[in-house]
Scaffold this motif. Structure first.
Motif, PDB file in Angstrom:
ATOM      1  N   SER A  74      -0.521 -64.886 -33.040  1.00 22.83           N
ATOM      2  CA  SER A  74       0.522 -63.879 -33.217  1.00 22.83           C
ATOM      3  C   SER A  74       0.968 -63.297 -31.876  1.00 22.83           C
ATOM      4  O   SER A  74       2.163 -63.166 -31.600  1.00 22.83           O
ATOM      5  N   SER A  77       9.089 -62.774 -42.793  1.00 20.33           N
ATOM      6  CA  SER A  77       8.116 -63.661 -42.154  1.00 20.33           C
ATOM      7  C   SER A  77       7.757 -64.817 -43.092  1.00 20.33           C
ATOM      8  O   SER A  77       8.168 -64.839 -44.249  1.00 20.33           O
ATOM      9  N   ASP A  85      -5.919 -65.981 -35.563  1.00 21.41           N
ATOM     10  CA  ASP A  85      -4.626 -65.518 -36.061  1.00 21.41           C
ATOM     11  C   ASP A  85      -3.999 -64.514 -35.093  1.00 21.41           C
ATOM     12  O   ASP A  85      -2.792 -64.541 -34.846  1.00 21.41           O
ATOM     13  N   LEU A  86      -4.848 -63.629 -34.561  1.00 21.93           N
ATOM     14  CA  LEU A  86      -4.363 -62.619 -33.631  1.00 21.93           C
ATOM     15  C   LEU A  86      -3.833 -63.261 -32.349  1.00 21.93           C
ATOM     16  O   LEU A  86      -2.776 -62.890 -31.851  1.00 21.93           O
ATOM     17  N   VAL A 103       2.986 -65.956 -29.921  1.00 19.92           N
ATOM     18  CA  VAL A 103       4.369 -66.086 -30.413  1.00 19.92           C
ATOM     19  C   VAL A 103       5.211 -64.915 -29.934  1.00 19.92           C
ATOM     20  O   VAL A 103       6.347 -65.094 -29.479  1.00 19.92           O
ATOM     21  N   ASN A 104       4.660 -63.694 -30.016  1.00 16.56           N
ATOM     22  CA  ASN A 104       5.389 -62.520 -29.527  1.00 16.56           C
ATOM     23  C   ASN A 104       5.670 -62.635 -28.028  1.00 16.56           C
ATOM     24  O   ASN A 104       6.764 -62.286 -27.563  1.00 16.56           O
ATOM     25  N   ARG A 129      11.440 -63.935 -34.470  1.00 16.35           N
ATOM     26  CA  ARG A 129      10.820 -64.278 -33.190  1.00 16.35           C
ATOM     27  C   ARG A 129      10.772 -65.791 -32.992  1.00 16.35           C
ATOM     28  O   ARG A 129      10.955 -66.281 -31.881  1.00 16.35           O
ATOM     29  N   ILE A 142      -1.312 -68.646 -40.757  1.00 17.06           N
ATOM     30  CA  ILE A 142      -0.876 -67.674 -39.745  1.00 17.06           C
ATOM     31  C   ILE A 142       0.481 -67.112 -40.142  1.00 17.06           C
ATOM     32  O   ILE A 142       1.409 -67.863 -40.476  1.00 17.06           O
ATOM     33  N   LEU A 143       0.612 -65.797 -40.134  1.00 18.65           N
ATOM     34  CA  LEU A 143       1.862 -65.134 -40.495  1.00 18.65           C
ATOM     35  C   LEU A 143       2.779 -65.072 -39.280  1.00 18.65           C
ATOM     36  O   LEU A 143       2.409 -64.508 -38.251  1.00 18.65           O
ATOM     37  N   LEU A 144       3.963 -65.652 -39.397  1.00 17.13           N
ATOM     38  CA  LEU A 144       4.908 -65.699 -38.292  1.00 17.13           C
ATOM     39  C   LEU A 144       6.201 -64.974 -38.680  1.00 17.13           C
ATOM     40  O   LEU A 144       6.690 -65.128 -39.801  1.00 17.13           O
ATOM     41  N   ILE A 145       6.728 -64.196 -37.755  1.00 19.87           N
ATOM     42  CA  ILE A 145       7.980 -63.470 -37.989  1.00 19.87           C
ATOM     43  C   ILE A 145       9.155 -64.400 -37.704  1.00 19.87           C
ATOM     44  O   ILE A 145       9.249 -64.988 -36.621  1.00 19.87           O
ATOM     45  N   GLU A 169       4.417 -68.003 -43.700  1.00 21.18           N
ATOM     46  CA  GLU A 169       3.052 -68.377 -43.363  1.00 21.18           C
ATOM     47  C   GLU A 169       2.990 -69.855 -43.002  1.00 21.18           C
ATOM     48  O   GLU A 169       3.566 -70.704 -43.672  1.00 21.18           O
TER      49      GLU A 169
END
Length: 286
Positions: free
Chosen positions: A6, A128, A2-3, A9-10, A140, A134-137, A130
């Motif tokens: 994340s 955000s 997940d990290l 994506v950032n 972004r 995975i949590l996505l903003i 899911e």
């Protein structure tokens, strides 16, 4: 996992913001031979005018359009009345654009003050969601999709349209293009306006991404844009995008994994670029 997702994506979103700045620089430098040091100031004007149009109208779309128009107008004025008289004189171009960078930056502070503005994304792009655990903003993901759209449009413009053919031919031999009755100065002015408009658009997208606006934000992204140009993005849209994404990913991963090295990473990349370029010159001469 997940990290990693994340951070990736950032990094992609940051890379797309860098791409929108760098594509303007690769147009003006790679296609026109103009090293525009005022590019970052146009970026800042896009960020602040985009914020003003957004908060005044309540529409994020209006904010983006207002920023693009501001950048395009600045590009027209600078290209027509400041750069055109000295085009082809590199030293004068550098000195004039550096002076212009200072003037535009001070004008920005005079108009919008030195205050830091809080910039919240529009409701539709806030928050955000899911996906696969995975949590996505949302914002972004929007920046990534928007960057891909611009990348596709710019590649099509340069490779598949008549204006793109004229621009590429003008870079190779502008005298030959003029023989066919085409005003190459006007074409290059349009290219400069396009580059400035894209820089302002990037500035308008930046505010909601970081959540705040500061007057010096343009200089930070201008440095990143020049680094992308140095990494081989001159005049090539796809190479510019690739270099921007690599730079975005490197900055995000380093800032998370080795925060103490964050301040040095860009300097380190610049040194590597310089050494590679220098070695390339030495090899050619040898």
């Amino acid at each position: 996992m997940d990290l990693i997702m994340s951070l990736t994506v950032n990094g992609l979103a940051t890379g797309m913001l860098i791409f929108l700045v760098a594509i303007g620089l690769t147009f003006t430098f790679g296609l026109m031979g103009v090293l525009n040091f005022a590019h970052g100031a146009v970026f800042s004007w896009g960020a602040y005018t985009g914020y003003w149009f957004f908060t005044t109208s309540g529409s994020f779309t209006v904010g983006l359009i207002g920023a693009i128009l501001t950048g395009t107008l600045l590009g027209c004025l600078v290209g027509k009345y400041i750069l055109e008289p000295v085009h082809g004189k590199p030293l004068q171009e550098i000195l004039i654009t550096m002076g212009l960078m200072i003037v535009l930056s001070e004008l920005l502070k005079a108009v919008f003050s030195l205050n830091t503005y809080r910039y919240i994304p529009p409701v539709l792009l806030a928050g955000s969601f899911e996906l696969g655990g995975i949590l996505l903003i949302k914002y972004r993901i929007f920046v990534i999709a928007f960057g891909i759209l611009i990348l596709t449009a710019m590649h099509y413009l340069l490779k598949k349209t008549r204006i793109g053919l004229i621009v590429r031919a003008g870079v190779i031999n502008k005298e030959m293009v003029q023989v066919f009755g085409i005003n190459i100065k006007r074409v290059f002015l349009y290219v400069f306006m396009l580059g400035s408009g894209l820089a302002a658009l990037s500035g308008a997208l930046l505010g909601p991404y970081f959540g705040i606006l500061t007057p010096d934000v343009g200089m930070q992204f201008q440095i990143l844009g020049f680094m992308v140009v140095g990494m081989g993005g001159m005049g090539n849209v796809r190479r510019t995008a690739l270099a921007s994404i690599i730079l975005g990913l490197v900055n995000v991963y380093v800032s998370y994994l080795v925060p103490s090295f964050e301040i040095f990473i860009n300097l380190f990349i610049i040194v590597i670029i310089f050494l590679v370029r220098l070695r390339g010159l030495h090899t050619v001469r040898g």
